[in-house]
Design a protein around this motif. Sequence first.
Motif, PDB file in Angstrom:
ATOM      1  N   GLY A   1       0.808  -1.196   0.000  1.00  0.00           N
ATOM      2  CA  GLY A   1       0.000   0.000   0.000  1.00  0.00           C
ATOM      3  C   GLY A   1       0.843   1.249   0.000  1.00  0.00           C
ATOM      4  O   GLY A   1       2.010   1.234  -0.363  1.00  0.00           O
ATOM      5  N   GLU A   2       0.215   2.312   0.449  1.00  0.00           N
ATOM      6  CA  GLU A   2       0.858   3.613   0.474  1.00  0.00           C
ATOM      7  C   GLU A   2       0.761   4.193   1.875  1.00  0.00           C
ATOM      8  O   GLU A   2       0.015   3.710   2.712  1.00  0.00           O
ATOM      9  CB  GLU A   2       0.168   4.543  -0.526  1.00  0.00           C
ATOM     10  CG  GLU A   2       0.271   4.095  -1.957  1.00  0.00           C
ATOM     11  CD  GLU A   2      -0.478   5.035  -2.892  1.00  0.00           C
ATOM     12  OE1 GLU A   2      -1.142   5.978  -2.419  1.00  0.00           O
ATOM     13  OE2 GLU A   2      -0.404   4.805  -4.099  1.00  0.00           O
TER      14      GLU A   2
ATOM     15  N   GLN B   1      -0.794   6.372   4.330  1.00  0.00           N
ATOM     16  CA  GLN B   1      -2.116   6.988   4.389  1.00  0.00           C
ATOM     17  C   GLN B   1      -2.081   8.348   5.090  1.00  0.00           C
ATOM     18  O   GLN B   1      -2.813   9.253   4.734  1.00  0.00           O
ATOM     19  CB  GLN B   1      -3.108   6.076   5.140  1.00  0.00           C
ATOM     20  CG  GLN B   1      -3.556   4.877   4.363  1.00  0.00           C
ATOM     21  CD  GLN B   1      -2.718   3.646   4.673  1.00  0.00           C
ATOM     22  OE1 GLN B   1      -2.111   3.558   5.721  1.00  0.00           O
ATOM     23  NE2 GLN B   1      -2.679   2.713   3.754  1.00  0.00           N
ATOM     24  N   LYS B   2      -1.223   8.467   6.092  1.00  0.00           N
ATOM     25  CA  LYS B   2      -1.225   9.686   6.894  1.00  0.00           C
ATOM     26  C   LYS B   2       0.155   9.854   7.521  1.00  0.00           C
ATOM     27  O   LYS B   2       0.795   8.878   7.906  1.00  0.00           O
ATOM     28  CB  LYS B   2      -2.286   9.554   7.984  1.00  0.00           C
ATOM     29  CG  LYS B   2      -2.432  10.738   8.895  1.00  0.00           C
ATOM     30  CD  LYS B   2      -3.516  10.444   9.935  1.00  0.00           C
ATOM     31  CE  LYS B   2      -3.472  11.466  11.035  1.00  0.00           C
ATOM     32  NZ  LYS B   2      -4.388  11.147  12.121  1.00  0.00           N
TER      33      LYS B   2
ATOM     34  N   PHE C   1       1.015   3.531   7.727  1.00  0.00           N
ATOM     35  CA  PHE C   1       1.310   2.786   6.513  1.00  0.00           C
ATOM     36  C   PHE C   1       0.702   1.401   6.628  1.00  0.00           C
ATOM     37  O   PHE C   1       0.896   0.711   7.631  1.00  0.00           O
ATOM     38  CB  PHE C   1       2.827   2.682   6.316  1.00  0.00           C
ATOM     39  CG  PHE C   1       3.234   1.759   5.211  1.00  0.00           C
ATOM     40  CD1 PHE C   1       3.030   2.115   3.893  1.00  0.00           C
ATOM     41  CD2 PHE C   1       3.816   0.543   5.487  1.00  0.00           C
ATOM     42  CE1 PHE C   1       3.409   1.264   2.875  1.00  0.00           C
ATOM     43  CE2 PHE C   1       4.195  -0.309   4.478  1.00  0.00           C
ATOM     44  CZ  PHE C   1       3.992   0.052   3.161  1.00  0.00           C
ATOM     45  N   SER C   2      -0.043   1.018   5.627  1.00  0.00           N
ATOM     46  CA  SER C   2      -0.677  -0.297   5.593  1.00  0.00           C
ATOM     47  C   SER C   2      -1.507  -0.541   6.852  1.00  0.00           C
ATOM     48  O   SER C   2      -1.440  -1.593   7.473  1.00  0.00           O
ATOM     49  CB  SER C   2       0.383  -1.380   5.418  1.00  0.00           C
ATOM     50  OG  SER C   2      -0.192  -2.609   5.146  1.00  0.00           O
ATOM     51  N   GLU C   3      -2.249   0.506   7.239  1.00  0.00           N
ATOM     52  CA  GLU C   3      -3.157   0.479   8.388  1.00  0.00           C
ATOM     53  C   GLU C   3      -2.455   0.241   9.722  1.00  0.00           C
ATOM     54  O   GLU C   3      -3.068  -0.194  10.690  1.00  0.00           O
ATOM     55  CB  GLU C   3      -4.260  -0.557   8.169  1.00  0.00           C
ATOM     56  CG  GLU C   3      -5.105  -0.250   6.955  1.00  0.00           C
ATOM     57  CD  GLU C   3      -6.175  -1.292   6.713  1.00  0.00           C
ATOM     58  OE1 GLU C   3      -6.409  -2.143   7.598  1.00  0.00           O
ATOM     59  OE2 GLU C   3      -6.783  -1.256   5.633  1.00  0.00           O
TER      60      GLU C   3
ATOM     61  N   GLU D   1       0.308   2.196  12.502  1.00  0.00           N
ATOM     62  CA  GLU D   1       0.981   3.449  12.815  1.00  0.00           C
ATOM     63  C   GLU D   1       2.393   3.170  13.306  1.00  0.00           C
ATOM     64  O   GLU D   1       2.629   2.314  14.164  1.00  0.00           O
ATOM     65  CB  GLU D   1       0.221   4.237  13.883  1.00  0.00           C
ATOM     66  CG  GLU D   1       0.882   5.570  14.188  1.00  0.00           C
ATOM     67  CD  GLU D   1       0.097   6.433  15.162  1.00  0.00           C
ATOM     68  OE1 GLU D   1       0.591   7.519  15.484  1.00  0.00           O
ATOM     69  OE2 GLU D   1      -0.982   6.011  15.597  1.00  0.00           O
TER      70      GLU D   1
END
Length: 180
Positions: free
Chosen positions: A58-59, A61-62, A74-76, A78
């Motif tokens: 993934g990317e 996210q925040k 990243f990838s759900e 933290e």
Amino acid sequence: TIPGMFLGYYIRVTYLPDPHYFRYFVGFVLAFLGIKVFHGLYCDFRNSKNNSINQPKGEIQKSSIGMHKTSIVFSEQEYSFSSPLVFFISLFFGGIGGDYVIGGVAIMAPFCISVLNLPPYIVAGATPFSTWVSSVIGVCFYAFITINNTVNSSPDLLLGFLFGIGGFAGIYLGAKFQKF
């Protein structure tokens, strides 16, 4: 790492022109990081026997960058670390890297992965640019700043160019194939 690089350059040219004395310190730092990396690999191998580990995909996210704490989702999951700790570690590794004109990023990336437990996917994005910038600045320190007139600190530009080409190719291929 750049202020540390200048400090490393100054220490190397002024106090450690003979590389024999500096090798022990650098050997200790690299041995420490090597042990941490192999310990992490061993733990991952042991955990993979007990349960399957999914490679994160993934990317980012925040992300949140602050004076006290930096967080990345990243990838759900933290990931967070102390911003002052990374600053001082970068300064320290920049000092070591300044002695070898590598900028310290070559040591900082394994530190971020093995000690801060950041995924390689996150570190791989910042490493090529940081390596390039710090290496160019390190070469400028050695090429244009003269502190000790008895030590020839000018770099071999052809050899550096060849290392740079190989380094860029390795960085590109490593980042490209890291996810596999």
